[in-house]
Design a protein around this motif. Structure first.
Motif, PDB file in Angstrom:
ATOM      1  N   ALA A   1     -53.592 -42.288  -4.613  1.00  0.00           N
ATOM      2  CA  ALA A   1     -52.596 -43.236  -4.125  1.00  0.00           C
ATOM      3  C   ALA A   1     -51.194 -42.696  -4.340  1.00  0.00           C
ATOM      4  CB  ALA A   1     -52.743 -44.558  -4.866  1.00  0.00           C
ATOM      5  N   VAL A   2     -50.225 -43.262  -3.653  1.00  0.00           N
ATOM      6  CA  VAL A   2     -48.823 -43.034  -3.974  1.00  0.00           C
ATOM      7  C   VAL A   2     -48.644 -43.390  -5.456  1.00  0.00           C
ATOM      8  CG1 VAL A   2     -46.471 -43.829  -3.545  1.00  0.00           C
ATOM      9  CG2 VAL A   2     -48.049 -43.494  -1.626  1.00  0.00           C
ATOM     10  N   ASN A   3     -48.019 -42.508  -6.192  1.00  0.00           N
ATOM     11  CA  ASN A   3     -47.841 -42.658  -7.642  1.00  0.00           C
ATOM     12  C   ASN A   3     -49.152 -42.537  -8.434  1.00  0.00           C
ATOM     13  OD1 ASN A   3     -44.964 -43.322  -7.449  1.00  0.00           O
ATOM     14  ND2 ASN A   3     -45.706 -45.201  -6.504  1.00  0.00           N
ATOM     15  N   GLY A   4     -50.211 -42.083  -7.790  1.00  0.00           N
ATOM     16  CA  GLY A   4     -51.499 -41.925  -8.466  1.00  0.00           C
ATOM     17  C   GLY A   4     -51.595 -40.615  -9.235  1.00  0.00           C
TER      18      GLY A   4
ATOM     19  N   ILE B   1     -45.274 -34.304  -3.247  1.00  0.00           N
ATOM     20  CA  ILE B   1     -43.911 -34.823  -3.131  1.00  0.00           C
ATOM     21  C   ILE B   1     -43.878 -36.163  -2.414  1.00  0.00           C
ATOM     22  CG2 ILE B   1     -41.607 -34.357  -2.239  1.00  0.00           C
ATOM     23  CD1 ILE B   1     -42.309 -31.340  -2.439  1.00  0.00           C
ATOM     24  N   VAL B   2     -44.460 -36.215  -1.237  1.00  0.00           N
ATOM     25  CA  VAL B   2     -44.256 -37.423  -0.436  1.00  0.00           C
ATOM     26  C   VAL B   2     -45.039 -38.606  -0.965  1.00  0.00           C
ATOM     27  CG1 VAL B   2     -43.665 -36.125   1.635  1.00  0.00           C
ATOM     28  CG2 VAL B   2     -46.037 -36.877   1.280  1.00  0.00           C
ATOM     29  N   ARG B   3     -46.056 -38.353  -1.787  1.00  0.00           N
ATOM     30  CA  ARG B   3     -46.791 -39.480  -2.352  1.00  0.00           C
ATOM     31  C   ARG B   3     -46.554 -39.596  -3.854  1.00  0.00           C
ATOM     32  NH1 ARG B   3     -52.575 -40.212   0.153  1.00  0.00           N
ATOM     33  NH2 ARG B   3     -51.782 -42.335   0.236  1.00  0.00           N
ATOM     34  N   ASN B   4     -45.689 -38.767  -4.394  1.00  0.00           N
ATOM     35  CA  ASN B   4     -45.331 -38.855  -5.815  1.00  0.00           C
ATOM     36  C   ASN B   4     -46.567 -38.756  -6.711  1.00  0.00           C
ATOM     37  OD1 ASN B   4     -43.137 -38.987  -7.513  1.00  0.00           O
ATOM     38  ND2 ASN B   4     -43.380 -41.166  -7.883  1.00  0.00           N
TER      39      ASN B   4
ATOM     40  N   PRO C   1     -41.561 -48.016  -9.086  1.00  0.00           N
ATOM     41  CA  PRO C   1     -42.138 -46.776  -8.562  1.00  0.00           C
ATOM     42  C   PRO C   1     -41.927 -46.629  -7.057  1.00  0.00           C
ATOM     43  CG  PRO C   1     -43.857 -48.391  -9.049  1.00  0.00           C
ATOM     44  CD  PRO C   1     -42.571 -48.974  -9.553  1.00  0.00           C
ATOM     45  N   LEU C   2     -42.118 -45.408  -6.571  1.00  0.00           N
ATOM     46  CA  LEU C   2     -41.949 -45.111  -5.142  1.00  0.00           C
ATOM     47  C   LEU C   2     -42.779 -46.056  -4.276  1.00  0.00           C
ATOM     48  CD1 LEU C   2     -40.853 -42.841  -3.098  1.00  0.00           C
ATOM     49  CD2 LEU C   2     -43.160 -41.895  -3.251  1.00  0.00           C
TER      50      LEU C   2
ATOM     51  N   ARG D   1     -45.995 -33.004 -11.401  1.00  0.00           N
ATOM     52  CA  ARG D   1     -45.615 -34.282 -10.818  1.00  0.00           C
ATOM     53  C   ARG D   1     -44.784 -34.064  -9.577  1.00  0.00           C
ATOM     54  NH1 ARG D   1     -43.699 -38.637 -15.183  1.00  0.00           N
ATOM     55  NH2 ARG D   1     -45.780 -39.065 -15.948  1.00  0.00           N
ATOM     56  N   GLY D   2     -45.206 -34.701  -8.520  1.00  0.00           N
ATOM     57  CA  GLY D   2     -44.369 -34.687  -7.331  1.00  0.00           C
ATOM     58  C   GLY D   2     -43.157 -35.574  -7.544  1.00  0.00           C
ATOM     59  N   ILE D   3     -42.018 -35.118  -7.019  1.00  0.00           N
ATOM     60  CA  ILE D   3     -40.773 -35.905  -7.156  1.00  0.00           C
ATOM     61  C   ILE D   3     -40.192 -36.125  -5.769  1.00  0.00           C
ATOM     62  CG2 ILE D   3     -38.374 -35.863  -7.997  1.00  0.00           C
ATOM     63  CD1 ILE D   3     -40.291 -36.293 -10.266  1.00  0.00           C
ATOM     64  N   ALA D   4     -40.007 -37.370  -5.419  1.00  0.00           N
ATOM     65  CA  ALA D   4     -39.435 -37.703  -4.116  1.00  0.00           C
ATOM     66  C   ALA D   4     -38.084 -38.381  -4.328  1.00  0.00           C
ATOM     67  CB  ALA D   4     -40.385 -38.617  -3.344  1.00  0.00           C
ATOM     68  N   VAL D   5     -37.050 -37.561  -4.422  1.00  0.00           N
ATOM     69  CA  VAL D   5     -35.681 -38.059  -4.623  1.00  0.00           C
ATOM     70  C   VAL D   5     -35.704 -39.178  -5.652  1.00  0.00           C
ATOM     71  CG1 VAL D   5     -33.517 -38.630  -3.445  1.00  0.00           C
ATOM     72  CG2 VAL D   5     -35.288 -37.387  -2.229  1.00  0.00           C
ATOM     73  N   GLY D   6     -35.253 -40.397  -5.320  1.00  0.00           N
ATOM     74  CA  GLY D   6     -35.249 -41.457  -6.323  1.00  0.00           C
ATOM     75  C   GLY D   6     -34.758 -42.774  -5.761  1.00  0.00           C
TER      76      GLY D   6
END
Lengths: 336, 336, 336, 336
Positions: free
Chosen positions: B249-252, B274-277, C96-97, C281-286
């Motif tokens: 999941a996103v943020n999973g 990146i796009v799903r964090n 969260p995102l 960890r993926g990082i998508a701006v904020g």
């Protein structure tokens, strides 16, 4: 439409039935035909004047469940017929508590749910789990979300941990069900052996009658080989707060939620904090995200809220009196 | 005493029965009469030479359960007759993974448990939950602690979340049981409908046959309304890692635990991070504190490890072959 | 008004100056007179067609700073004359995102800032720290917030820790400044000794020329007595990702942010995850909350963004070319 | 060797010089030639009998720095000549506070550092940062580690946040230095304008004289636009605890560390917890890992502890009296 108003909150008699104009939906709003509401100790405080000032007549009660009967322009999330409850905090969607959250809380700053129809923004309601009745769903917004926020969102409760619950009111019984859902051990107190027996039926592992065992915090230590509990749901306030600190494990947490027993000023034995590294965290209900997460868990695990007694709309004051008497186990509901 | 040695790890035939002198306890040590051991994929790698260099002949296997038959000077925690398992990491008591943990791991850097008697420091063993047999307890040190570390210690799993499990090996089946213990939803994959049926009996909510549904990550998205899973227990490695990222999941979080399918080098589609964090976390078994916390949860919830098949001591190589064949469901045990 | 459009993103020539109608503010919107914009690698990808599909002509660039020249009905937070930047994600306020965040990102899903005037919702802009010029402020929304999210929000960076930075682009230089603001140690790489000298002037503790030291991950281990770095800001992608994993400390974190070096598919050595307990960890701006927190820190510590070079509006394509050449140190700005 | 003993702790006169046999190192021990010690409020409590029972004559003081002059068998970490301090908790290496930590604390359960020579286990000492003298290093074990634990380990302090410090004692001044090291904003109180001026020289952003501004918590709210502080280091106890709660921001934390002002029982206004979601966390010094992390930060940022005054060994009672008078700024040191 029928509703109740409080004008001068000085006791349960302050609750007066009134006839109000039926609302119609503004842009982004939905109209909920309220079918059931539930009582929290906060509502009792609002009605009896110990919660805070009123700015004119107020429709009380934060918790209500019903059906959407009309939607205003630009509403995207809901359709007529959807079953929903109102969110306690109308403007806390996600993240930490906003500083102004209490300015947008149903049943005090904002008009509440003890009315036939209410107008709410589309983001101010959440869907009802399919297996719950309106009476059951009406118990969720304040007490269940509070228990979820404490034990799950902030507490990360796990199956190796122990939870102490004080009494058998709404928050405590939800906390019992949520703790057992996560495999944890539950120790619960009450002044009634009959209520403790019912708590056991719901899964409580250990029970303590605080009338016959006034030093219940020592009983908690005994039941945990001296270790104490990782989580204590502190709803009692003045009379129980210091004991709750002593019942907490080293590195444990006491969640401050209410002041049912003697009010909101308590003595804090600070060395108990330091030498046991205990944390005390205030819990203010929760966000929409928490409510929705809880709903997923409730649905998946088919949790049924414990409804103590259902009162008709005309008996709202009797319902409050019932809550005040402390004779309930779980939630007190008023249908509309 | 009887034991097995690996001298030159080039295949299962490297596993040779030997007669070794019986150990006696040094200061702070206990002697464990090993009654049962269990196999992990790591043991298979050690024996077949894909895990790392050996420094002389090695008694293999990290996991073993038995009885303490003697204690050395100054031992305080144990008495003769206590039932214990050895800790995977002999020197990781609490806190984060120490940098030198793998230099003190049973069955590779240190001699392992495939022997009648082993000498271990008193802090190198933990008690066996009372309701478990030696065969059952022998399954815990590596696979169960790994699943607990991922889902509970690091993952803070909760009842609103979904877990994806790959296959029905030891870690996955423990993760299934631990996830259900916390009220979470479980989606599990296998190439065998029969194994999937057994997983359902253990509580799995959804099953995917990855032979008939090779794009199982898309099936996960379908089963979660496009949301994906908060937790993915990644035991497959090369063949499954990219799919696991897409199933999250996103943020999973994807917990990297093994490389059963095609080895330990995988392609990482970085934009999926990146796009799903999404987070990917390596998991290295766990500490004594984690093992003890898990034991409390296992005891309280009366969890029974799933033992696939029990082999006699003389058939250790057959047991390894059975693991290699991938025909197992849960843990493969060798008694001594 | 003047603006740029991309219609068919196939290279820097896709960037075409156009004349567009000047926007007027709808309910809840503000009109920003854009005075400066900045370029990110993502913008380069959007313009050259490697980022994703376009749905019609697009005004590119996520980052822009300017002055509010008019406010629509019901706007409460802003007045004409306020200096603001646009938020990268227009609908990620806190927490969260959100799963749909990228559908509301400036400069790709939504029109961007390379225009004289833009209309944004009042919650889609944040104030500019008082000590910053428009050119400086225009560098913040994407690169600075990304570095803040990684190191502070998710990374909880502290003064005992070490950060590895790859190259001297926008994110890396902000990460350098933010890390030093928190007392941490910074190791930075570049192919240019001159850039490394400038990084030292900004506070970098250690520098590695990856041209003369291609195994820079080993140099990181040497500089940290074999321990590795708690934080690695991974902007390189394919060419650097495996090395970044090896440069990370046991229990350390690699933040996946970009793919400047060779693209977004990389080889993942999974055992490096497991045996060192490394997280990626993926990082998508904020979020807006992160941006506002960062602004407080920037103001308090009087941080000045590093502007590499300022191009006039007419030279937008040259600015992109300059970014593509990789000759910059910090941020490339285009005034309007 | 020279030392001090407390036999009957009833006041500063309880501190009696004695001649004791010089220790020699047992297996795993080192002998430290103590060169300087520092005083904490806890030592004052121990000496005056308000801390807890003594089990026979005690060498007081938790904090001491010196040189290793001999090492016992099997010691691996140290050599003669190494400069070290003793750890406050001799058996807390890493992870959360052990339940029995206080049973292994120097200067109360265990003999302390106010002696020419002390024998400590090799894991009971940590190296002194190279740029610090013995006098400076002697200030670290209790006060500095406490401040680090609160603000960094538990508090994850960041440069966007505000810290409130009460008075200018040892913990507060270290907290000031550590907060500034992380770019945060510091508000500090004192009854002395001269001390506040010195605090400003150390980097304090705002100062409040609580004699002229008794409602200092309101001054904190004014200085933060009504928001309050994310972190309050609560060393005062009875007289300050309720004010500290009101000075905390929504979602902020009050770290309970001491009871210098009026003792360890305080009134807790529980609604302040609930409506502002405030947490109160007990802080018990810290672990070896925290001390070592702090040392890295201290070394890297060349932090110099603030030594208020240095007393000779013969004037230990005067040193305690000086602490009791509250006239100090930073740490009071006794050389040996």
């Amino acid at each position: 439409m029928k509703a109740y108003h409080i004008t001068s909150p000085t006791g349960l008699s302050a609750l007066r039935p009134v006839e109000l104009p039926e609302p119609s939906p503004a842009t982004g709003q939905v109209i909920v035909h309220v079918r059931a509401t539930s009582l929290n100790y906060r509502d009792h405080m609002v009605i009896t004047g110990t919660y805070g000032k009123l700015h004119g007549p107020l429709v009380p009660l934060s918790d209500g469940a019903g059906e959407i009967i009309s939607v205003g322009p630009s509403v995207e999330r809901w359709r007529v017929g959807d079953r929903v409850v109102g969110l306690f905090f109308q403007k806390w969607a996600t993240g930490p508590l906003p500083a102004d959250a209490f300015q947008h809380a149903l049943g005090h700053s904002l008009p509440g749910m003890l009315a036939q129809y209410v107008a709410l923004p589309e983001n101010g309601v959440v869907a009802i789990p399919g297996h719950l009745s309106f009476e059951e769903a009406a118990t969720l917004p304040c007490a269940a979300v509070t228990a979820w926020n404490a034990l799950v969102t902030r507490g990360n409760i796990a199956a190796d941990e122990t939870v102490v619950l004080l009494g058998t009111g709404g928050v405590s019984i939800f906390a019992l069900q949520i703790a057992k859902m996560h495999g944890a051990r539950v120790i619960i107190t009450s002044s009634s052996d009959e209520k403790l027996a019912r708590a056991r039926e719901l899964g409580a592992d250990e029970t303590i009658n605080y009338r016959t065992t006034p030093d219940w915090e020592k009983a908690v230590l005994d039941l945990t080989d001296g270790a104490g509990a990782e989580h204590v749901i502190e709803v009692g306030g003045h009379d129980t707060f210091p004991k709750s600190l002593y019942a907490a494990a080293v590195n444990g947490t006491v969640y401050v939620i209410g002041g049912v027993g003697g009010g909101f000023t308590a003595e804090a034995p600070l060395r108990a904090f330091i030498v046991r590294n205990v944390s005390v965290r205030g819990i203010a209900v929760g966000s929409r995200n928490m409510h929705e997460a809880m709903n997923r868990a409730i649905t998946r695990n088919q949790l049924k809220p414990v409804v103590d007694r259902v009162f008709p709309f005309s008996a709202a004051a009797e319902a409050c009196q019932h809550l005040q008497n402390g004779a309930h186990f779980g939630k007190v509901v008023i249908t509309i």
